[in-house]
Design a protein around this motif. Structure first.
Motif, PDB file in Angstrom:
ATOM      1  N   GLY A   1      22.751 -41.892 106.057  1.00  0.00           N
ATOM      2  CA  GLY A   1      23.683 -40.940 106.655  1.00  0.00           C
ATOM      3  C   GLY A   1      24.543 -40.276 105.603  1.00  0.00           C
ATOM      4  N   ARG A   2      24.901 -39.018 105.863  1.00  0.00           N
ATOM      5  CA  ARG A   2      25.756 -38.298 104.926  1.00  0.00           C
ATOM      6  C   ARG A   2      27.073 -39.029 104.710  1.00  0.00           C
ATOM      7  N   GLY A   3      27.619 -39.581 105.763  1.00  0.00           N
ATOM      8  CA  GLY A   3      28.786 -40.452 105.643  1.00  0.00           C
ATOM      9  C   GLY A   3      30.100 -39.713 105.502  1.00  0.00           C
ATOM     10  N   GLY A   4      31.182 -40.464 105.705  1.00  0.00           N
ATOM     11  CA  GLY A   4      32.515 -39.909 105.565  1.00  0.00           C
ATOM     12  C   GLY A   4      33.501 -40.614 106.468  1.00  0.00           C
ATOM     13  N   GLY A   5      34.786 -40.352 106.221  1.00  0.00           N
ATOM     14  CA  GLY A   5      35.842 -40.926 107.045  1.00  0.00           C
ATOM     15  C   GLY A   5      36.420 -42.213 106.517  1.00  0.00           C
ATOM     16  N   PHE A   6      35.733 -42.833 105.536  1.00  0.00           N
ATOM     17  CA  PHE A   6      36.235 -44.112 105.032  1.00  0.00           C
ATOM     18  C   PHE A   6      36.984 -43.926 103.718  1.00  0.00           C
ATOM     19  N   LYS A   7      37.349 -45.036 103.110  1.00  0.00           N
ATOM     20  CA  LYS A   7      38.157 -44.979 101.886  1.00  0.00           C
ATOM     21  C   LYS A   7      37.328 -44.458 100.723  1.00  0.00           C
TER      22      LYS A   7
ATOM     23  N   LEU B   1      31.812 -49.213 108.581  1.00  0.00           N
ATOM     24  CA  LEU B   1      31.689 -48.740 109.958  1.00  0.00           C
ATOM     25  C   LEU B   1      33.049 -48.660 110.638  1.00  0.00           C
ATOM     26  N   LYS B   2      33.885 -49.664 110.415  1.00  0.00           N
ATOM     27  CA  LYS B   2      35.226 -49.663 111.012  1.00  0.00           C
ATOM     28  C   LYS B   2      36.058 -48.500 110.477  1.00  0.00           C
ATOM     29  N   ASP B   3      36.033 -48.313 109.158  1.00  0.00           N
ATOM     30  CA  ASP B   3      36.837 -47.241 108.574  1.00  0.00           C
ATOM     31  C   ASP B   3      36.331 -45.861 109.001  1.00  0.00           C
ATOM     32  N   ALA B   4      35.003 -45.727 109.138  1.00  0.00           N
ATOM     33  CA  ALA B   4      34.441 -44.458 109.608  1.00  0.00           C
ATOM     34  C   ALA B   4      34.867 -44.193 111.048  1.00  0.00           C
ATOM     35  N   TYR B   5      34.795 -45.216 111.885  1.00  0.00           N
ATOM     36  CA  TYR B   5      35.187 -45.073 113.290  1.00  0.00           C
ATOM     37  C   TYR B   5      36.668 -44.713 113.405  1.00  0.00           C
ATOM     38  N   ASP B   6      37.494 -45.396 112.618  1.00  0.00           N
ATOM     39  CA  ASP B   6      38.941 -45.150 112.670  1.00  0.00           C
ATOM     40  C   ASP B   6      39.306 -43.803 112.042  1.00  0.00           C
TER      41      ASP B   6
ATOM     42  N   PHE C   1      39.586 -43.135 108.689  1.00  0.00           N
ATOM     43  CA  PHE C   1      40.606 -43.382 107.677  1.00  0.00           C
ATOM     44  C   PHE C   1      40.888 -42.130 106.851  1.00  0.00           C
ATOM     45  N   ALA C   2      39.845 -41.378 106.500  1.00  0.00           N
ATOM     46  CA  ALA C   2      40.011 -40.168 105.687  1.00  0.00           C
ATOM     47  C   ALA C   2      40.041 -38.906 106.548  1.00  0.00           C
TER      48      ALA C   2
END
Length: 371
Positions: free
Chosen positions: A75-81, A95-100, A102-103
Motif C-alpha cells: 500500500g502507498r501508506g500514510g497517516g502514521f509517524k 495500522l493503529k497510527d494510520a487509522y487514528d 496521526f499525520a
C-alpha cells in the motif's frame, strides 16, 4: 529468476488505483474512480475501508483475476509517524497510527489497512514503500514563528522519488547527485526541494501548506483560520474536512475534476478559468521558493501527477519558472511501479524491510554545544 506476485494499492481522494504484478510485469492495472455521490455516505475516511475493499474485489473478479497466491500486498501508506525512506513491513502499531490519522486524515491512510485486510484473507505479507511521511527535512525547514509548532514532512514521496530517479537515469546520472525541484500535481499537491537524493524541504500536502489543490485549501493566513475556528459555524472535524477535502477548486466552483473544469473553461466559464489559474500561480510561486532553498542550483524542475496532463496549467508554470531551470513534464505517476519495485527489492535480498517502531525520525532541536 523466481517469480513473485505483487498487488499494489493506492487510494486517493477520488480514486483507488490498483495493479497486479508478476515481478516487474503488470498483469492488471485499474483506476477505480469514486464519485462524490458514492463517497457521500462515508463521512469519515476510515468509513470507506469496506466500500473500497469490496469494489476492489469486484473489479478483480470482473477482470478474471484473483488475489490468491499473492506474495505481497503493498500500500502507498500514510497517516502514521515519520519514517526513513525505503520499504516498511505493516504491523499493528502502523495500522493503529494510520487509522487514528496521526499525520492527518487522508485516503492514503487506508492503503496499509487494505493491504492488511487482504493478507488476513489471502495470505502473504503487507508492505508500504516511501509513504508520504518519509522525513528527510533539514532543520531549517522545520521551524515556524511559534517555538512549539513545527512544519511536518508530508510529501508525495513515492512518486517524487521515482520520477527523480527516472529523470536522473535519462540523463545518465544518479538521483543522489542532483538538485531538483519536483512538483506533484494531483488531488493533493506537494512541491519539494531535492538535494543530492534527500527531500530537504517541501510544502505539506495535508496540513494546510503550499498551493491549493482541487480539494485542499493550501496556505491560508493563520488569523483567518482562527476566526473560522471560533466562529461557531464549524466543529473541529467539520473545519478539518472543509480544509482537507472540500476546499480548493471544490469550494470555489463545486468540482475537483480537472477534465470537467477544462470543459467549463472551454465553454467560457470565467470563474473556473480564474480559479484554475490561481492554482497554477500558487504552484509556480512555491517552485520559486524551493529553488531558493537550493540556492538557485537547480538541475531541473519536474512536473508530475495527474494535473501535469493539463497543457494550459503546465504552460503557465513554465512561463513563470522556466528562467530558473528547464521544466520537465513527467505526467501521471509511477507510484504503482515503485510500490512493486520496493517489494521486489526485499524479496531479492537487495533491501531489508524496516520495522515500524512509532519513533519519529525527528525528535526535536538539540542546541547543546558539541564537546
Amino acid at each position: 529468476m523466481k517469480s513473485f506476485k505483487i498487488f499494489a494499492i493506492n487510494p486517493g481522494s477520488t480514486s483507488t488505483k490498483i495493479a497486479l504484478f508478476l515481478n516487474e510485469e503488470i498483469i492488471l492495472s485499474e483506476n477505480i474512480v469514486h464519485s462524490t455521490e458514492e463517497l457521500a455516505p462515508y463521512p469519515e475516511i476510515n468509513d470507506q475501508l469496506n466500500y473500497r475493499k469490496e469494489i476492489i474485489i469486484k473489479v478483480l473478479e470482473e477482470a478474471g483475476q484473483s488475489l490468491k497466491d499473492v506474495d505481497a500486498f503493498v500500500g502507498r501508506g500514510g497517516g502514521f509517524k515519520t519514517v526513513k525512506s525505503g520499504v516498511l513491513e505493516v504491523n499493528d502499531l502502523m495500522l493503529k497510527d494510520a487509522y487514528d490519522g496521526f499525520a492527518g486524515q487522508h485516503p492514503c491512510n487506508l492503503a496499509v489497512q487494505l493491504a492488511n485486510e487482504f493478507v488476513s484473507e489471502f495470505g502473504g505479507v503487507a508492505y508500504t514503500v516511501n509513504p508520504p511521511v518519509v522525513d528527510e527535512l533539514q532543520d531549517l525547514a522545520r521551524a515556524t514563528g511559534l517555538k512549539n509548532v513545527y512544519r511536518k514532512s508530508s510529501i508525495h514521496a513515492l512518486n517524487q522519488k521515482e520520477v527523480g530517479i527516472r529523470y536522473a537515469e535519462s540523463k545518465g546520472k544518479n538521483y543522489e547527485e542532483l538538485n531538483l525541484v519536483i512538483a506533484h500535481l494531483g488531488g493533493g499537491i506537494s512541491v519539494t526541494a531535492h538535494s543530492n537524493g534527500r527531500m530537504i524541504d517541501s510544502s505539506d500536502n495535508i496540513n494546510g501548506d503550499g498551493p491549493m489543490s482541487p480539494n485542499r485549501a493550501g496556505s491560508i493566513p493563520a488569523l483567518s483560520i482562527l476566526r473560522l475556528a471560533f466562529s461557531g459555524t464549524y466543529t473541529e472535524k467539520e473545519l478539518e474536512k472543509l480544509l482537507t477535502r472540500e476546499a480548493g477548486w471544490t469550494n470555489h466552483v463545486g468540482i475537483a475534476d480537472g477534465i470537467e473544469l477544462g470543459e467549463r473553461i472551454k465553454n467560457g466559464d470565467l470563474q473556473s478559468k480564474f480559479i484554475h489559474d490561481v492554482l497554477g500561480y500558487q504552484v509556480a510561486k512555491n517552485i520559486g521558493s524551493y529553488a531558493t532553498v537550493l540556492k538557485g542550483n537547480v538541475e531541473a524542475i519536474i512536473l508530475t501527477g495527474g494535473l501535469s496532463y493539463d497543457d494550459s496549467l503546465v504552460e503557465m508554470i513554465k512561463e513563470m519558472t522556466g528562467y530558473i531551470a528547464p521544466v520537465v513534464v513527467m505526467p501521471g505517476e509511477f507510484e504503482m511501479e515503485a510500490l512493486a519495485a520496493g517489494a521486489l527489492r526485499v524479496f531479492r535480498g537487495e533491501e531489508e524491510a524496516q520495522e515500524y517502531t512509532g519513533e519519529p525520525v525527528w525528535q526535536g532541536f538539540n542546541f547543546e554545544e558539541e564537546n
